[in-house]
Structures are given as C-alpha cells and as structure tokens.
Motif scaffolding. Sequence first.
Motif, PDB file in Angstrom:
ATOM      1  N   CYS A 192      -0.205  -4.561  -2.076  1.00  8.98           N
ATOM      2  CA  CYS A 192      -0.467  -4.706  -3.503  1.00  8.98           C
ATOM      3  C   CYS A 192      -1.462  -3.634  -3.921  1.00  8.98           C
ATOM      4  CB  CYS A 192      -0.985  -6.100  -3.841  1.00  8.98           C
ATOM      5  SG  CYS A 192      -2.680  -6.405  -3.289  1.00  8.98           S
ATOM      6  N   LYS A 193      -1.454  -3.287  -5.198  1.00 11.90           N
ATOM      7  CA  LYS A 193      -2.368  -2.287  -5.718  1.00 11.90           C
ATOM      8  C   LYS A 193      -3.772  -2.858  -5.842  1.00 11.90           C
ATOM      9  CE  LYS A 193       1.112   0.311  -8.315  1.00 11.90           C
ATOM     10  NZ  LYS A 193       1.491   0.858  -9.651  1.00 11.90           N
ATOM     11  N   LEU A 223      -3.841   1.129  -2.261  1.00 13.33           N
ATOM     12  CA  LEU A 223      -3.094  -0.047  -1.820  1.00 13.33           C
ATOM     13  C   LEU A 223      -3.863  -0.850  -0.779  1.00 13.33           C
ATOM     14  CD1 LEU A 223       0.522   1.380  -1.397  1.00 13.33           C
ATOM     15  CD2 LEU A 223      -0.519   0.354  -3.412  1.00 13.33           C
ATOM     16  N   HIS A 224      -3.704  -2.166  -0.916  1.00 12.22           N
ATOM     17  CA  HIS A 224      -4.117  -3.113   0.125  1.00 12.22           C
ATOM     18  C   HIS A 224      -2.870  -3.510   0.901  1.00 12.22           C
ATOM     19  CE1 HIS A 224      -8.252  -3.853  -1.370  1.00 12.22           C
ATOM     20  NE2 HIS A 224      -7.703  -3.606  -2.563  1.00 12.22           N
ATOM     21  N   VAL A 225      -2.959  -3.561   2.219  1.00 18.52           N
ATOM     22  CA  VAL A 225      -1.810  -3.864   3.064  1.00 18.52           C
ATOM     23  C   VAL A 225      -2.192  -4.994   4.012  1.00 18.52           C
ATOM     24  CG1 VAL A 225      -0.114  -2.954   4.692  1.00 18.52           C
ATOM     25  CG2 VAL A 225      -1.070  -1.453   2.953  1.00 18.52           C
ATOM     26  N   ARG A 226      -1.241  -5.905   4.210  1.00 20.44           N
ATOM     27  CA  ARG A 226      -1.461  -6.985   5.170  1.00 20.44           C
ATOM     28  C   ARG A 226      -0.189  -7.237   5.960  1.00 20.44           C
ATOM     29  NH1 ARG A 226      -1.908 -12.321   1.163  1.00 20.44           N
ATOM     30  NH2 ARG A 226       0.313 -12.472   0.610  1.00 20.44           N
ATOM     31  N   VAL A 227      -0.340  -7.814   7.146  1.00 18.72           N
ATOM     32  CA  VAL A 227       0.768  -8.094   8.063  1.00 18.72           C
ATOM     33  C   VAL A 227       0.752  -9.579   8.388  1.00 18.72           C
ATOM     34  CG1 VAL A 227       1.831  -7.532  10.285  1.00 18.72           C
ATOM     35  CG2 VAL A 227       0.586  -5.775   9.032  1.00 18.72           C
ATOM     36  N   VAL A 228       1.940 -10.213   8.360  1.00 16.96           N
ATOM     37  CA  VAL A 228       2.066 -11.649   8.633  1.00 16.96           C
ATOM     38  C   VAL A 228       3.099 -11.825   9.742  1.00 16.96           C
ATOM     39  CG1 VAL A 228       2.632 -13.910   7.693  1.00 16.96           C
ATOM     40  CG2 VAL A 228       1.475 -12.227   6.251  1.00 16.96           C
TER      41      VAL A 228
END
Length: 564
Positions: A192-193, A223-228
């Motif tokens: 997400c931005k 950008l913010h990045v995440r991993v699930v």
Amino acid sequence: MPSKPAPIKKSPAKKAAEKAPEPAPEPEPAPVEAPPAEAPPAEAAAPAEEAPAAAAPAAEGEGAPVAPAVDTPAAEGTDAPPADVPAADVPAADAAATDAAATDATDAPAAEDSAAAPAADTADAPADAAPAEPAVVEEPPKAPTPPPPAVPTSAPLDVSVEDVNDSSLTIKWKTPEIIGDSGLDGFTIEYCKDGTKDWVVAQEELTPVNRYCIKNLTAGDLLHVRVVAVNPGGRSEPATLAAPVPIREVVDRPKIKIPRNLRARVVRQVGEQINLVIPFLGKPKPVVSWLKDGQPLDTKRVNIRNSDKDSIMFIRTSEREDSGVYEMSVKVDSFEDKALLTLQVVERPGPPTSVKLVDAWGFNAALEWTPPKDNGNTEITGYTVQKADRKTGEWFTVLEHYHRLTATVSDLIMGNSYSFRVFAENKVGTSESCVVTKAVATIQKTGINYKPPEYPEHNFSEAPKFTTSLCDRAATVGYTTKLLCSVRGSPKPKIEWLKNQMVIGDDPKFRKLSNQGICSLEIRKPCSFDGGIYTCRAKNAQGEAAVSCKLEVKQIIISEEKGK
C-alpha cells in the motif's frame, strides 16, 4: 424329505397383533444350536425379529392365528435357511416335532422339515411354546478420532528488499519458524502507498518461494510491503518491511570494503591511538551509522568522521572499555550493507592469585599457583618462575614461558634456603608484579662421608735415553757450525759435552744449550784444530747415556793459478 412350504404373507390383523406389547417371556429350554450357515441378507433380519412378537399373543389364548412363516431368503429365491431364525418359532401344537428338533440339534435339515410341516397343517392353532431369544446385534465400529483443527503458521521472518528500480520492487523473506501439522500452502504479498491503508494483493495465486518481484509500479511512490503465510488454518500474522520503500532507480548500491588487515580481530594496547579508515561505495551519498555491541556509540570516547567515500573511527587514547564488536551500516534508500569490526584493547596481565610451596625434598621443591584474576583482556600464554637464595637475595629465572600451574624446581644447593615467585605472561608481556611464596624451602644437609679413591703412585723414573743421535759433520774453517741431539729421562738428566773425551768447560768458543730435551753445541768460527770426536753425555739418578760424532774442519785451499 417333504418339500418346503411356500411362504405366507402376513394379514393386516397379524400386523396389528405384532404391534401389541409383548408379555413377559416364560422360561424356555436350552436353545437349539443352529448349524453354521451363510449370513442372511439385511432384508430378512427385520422379519426374523418380528416372529417372537407374532407368536406371543397366540400363547396367551387370545385366539389370534399363528403367525405365518416369515419372509426368508428362501422366498426370495435362495435355498439356504436363515441362521438367525430360532427353532422356537415353530408352533407348539405338534409336540413331537418340537421334541425332535430339540434333541437333534445337529440335524438342521431334519429339524427344519419337521418344523415346517406342522406349521403348514396347524396355521390357526395357538402357540404354547415360549418365545425364542432375540438375535444378537453386533456393535457398530467406533468412529475415528477427528483430526485436530487447522492452525495458521507464525509470521514470516526477515523481510528485506533485494532490488528496486523505477517500475518494480523485489523482496525476499524467510520461512516462518512455526508451521504446524497443517503445512504451508504459500505466501501472499500485499502493498500500500504511504499514508493510506488500502492494501493491494500483488499476485493472483500463492507463491511457494521466498522471493517475489512486484511489477508495474509507479516511480516516485513510497510503498509499504508485507508478507503473509497461508495454510488450511488461514492467514498468519503479516511480516512488514521496517521502512517504506521509494520506487526509483538506485545508481550504485551501498557496499562496504573492509581492508584486509581489519577483517580479522584488531588488537591494540592500552594507551595507543586508534585510527581506522573504512572505505565504502554508494550513490547517492549513503547514510553511515555505527553501533557498538548493538548500542549507539559513546561520542565522548569514539569520534566518527564520514565522507563520500569512507568512514573514519578515531580513538585518541584507547582503554580496555573500548573493546567490543563495532557494526558499520551504509544505507541508500532501502538498500543497506553492514560490516562487523572486532576491536580488542589489551594490556599486561595481573600477577597470579596465589602461590604455594607444596613440598621440598632432596634438592627439589614443588610449587603450585593459581591463574591471575586479570588476564589483560587476552589469554595467558605462560608463567615465569624465579628463585632466590636467602643468603644473597638475588633472583634467578628457573622456568620461562611455562604453561602449567604446577612446577618442580630442581638442582638446589644443599644447606641453602630458597624463596620462589611467579609472574604471569600474555601477548603484551610479563606482569609488572608477582606473587612470592610465604614458606621457605630449606635444603637440609645430609651426613655424607666422602672417601676419595686411592690410586697407586706410578713411578715415572727413567734412565736417560737419546732419541736422536749426533751425526758426523764436516765444517769449514771460519764458519760457525752446530751439533744437535735429543734425549729424554726422568728426573731431568744433566747434559755434558766432551771433545776427544775431555769435558768442554766454559770456553766462550763453545755455546751449550738444552731445552725440552733438545741439546745443541754451537762451535763459533772453528779452525782446523777444532776437529775431533764430540760426545754428548746425559746423567741422572737412574743412569747415564752418551752419543758421539766426528767433526771434520776443512781448510779452504786457493790454487796459485787462480791467484795469478
């Protein structure tokens, strides 16, 4: 053998009688064991169980007709009799047939025929026999234990940026620490931005690998990045990047170039000046940061000077507290490079904690000591042991670079008392102070009676003996000549020279010499009268010896012809 009767269908009145409550069963004789037979079909089990209920009203005398034969597999076209139908279902009107069936349990076909024939003849007669036991129903198998409910995995680990440009972002991560029995289906990546909370899924399907490239991004976004992690139990807790990533092209990634001499442990002595230069690469200009043992640096002790190409760590006067692991970090946007630098500041060790004189025997003394409390921030490489005589007080080294904690000092002098001291050693040097034994090692005198060996005296006396004799010689008038010989003897013999058996006295014309057994007689400018027999005589207490030679003195004759 009579043929089997055809099956009789139940009337509605009989069905109503079967629904009536059953009376208490009367005691009955021992049941007849039926021969083993094939299991009847499931359709015949229910009618077989209804037979005792149909026979009960007839036994009470209500006048109800006897229940006809139940539909068995035989009625369906099979020849085998049902194994679950007991012999007691046969009406009791024909007692002879019933007794025959009870006594001959092993003859199943005969009992079957005898029971079927009266049933056909006396279908309306009341039944006097007691109802048979109900069929044994097998318990159904237990249901298997249901599996445990699915549980999500733990969050992925170490999410970091691998690459970034003006249109894509590549990230990597590590597998979750806890996965569980449900396994792991894959990972989903969301971004997400900065400033919003609208998370967008980056891929349509789960990715099984620990790396993913997000494409078609807009340059300049943050950008913010995440991993699930996903499995049958659901989604795990998300693992997010520590900082937002700007989408732009990085000209030169950060890279630390540690010099070769700094890759290993850096060792400096206390009080030395430390000046370490660490070059690096990166464009645009990287952000440099330092940590010591995971904590920020003490700017009062350590000075850091950064430029576009290197970083300098400067310590004016080093102390042991400056030892530790220094971590240098160079960061450009989301790219980061780290390097570790181990600094060890050392000094001389302290003295051993204690030293003890364990024992003293003969000319030896045994010592024992303990390591020093302060090793100088480096390992102890050895010990130095010294001894001192109590009379002189001077210290002498007996052991150097000794590695053990026990030692035996030998070759001590009898009758003396000794003290011992021990120094500790490391890479820097020997400890400034030492530890001295409290006890004194005294080497006791022992009663030794020394008796020197007796050797027989050897008699070296020897009579004179000439080893070199005199040789006959010819001399020229006016030219000095010399006679030589050698003699030996013990005690030293006395030498005399004789001419024509006359002792030569103190005549200045003759010079007599004797040195180390070499005897010589020098005749100065002899004339024709000095020719003759010369003798050398040697005398001592053991005897005497003599040698002789002939000396001829020639006259030079000058011819008259040469004179003219």
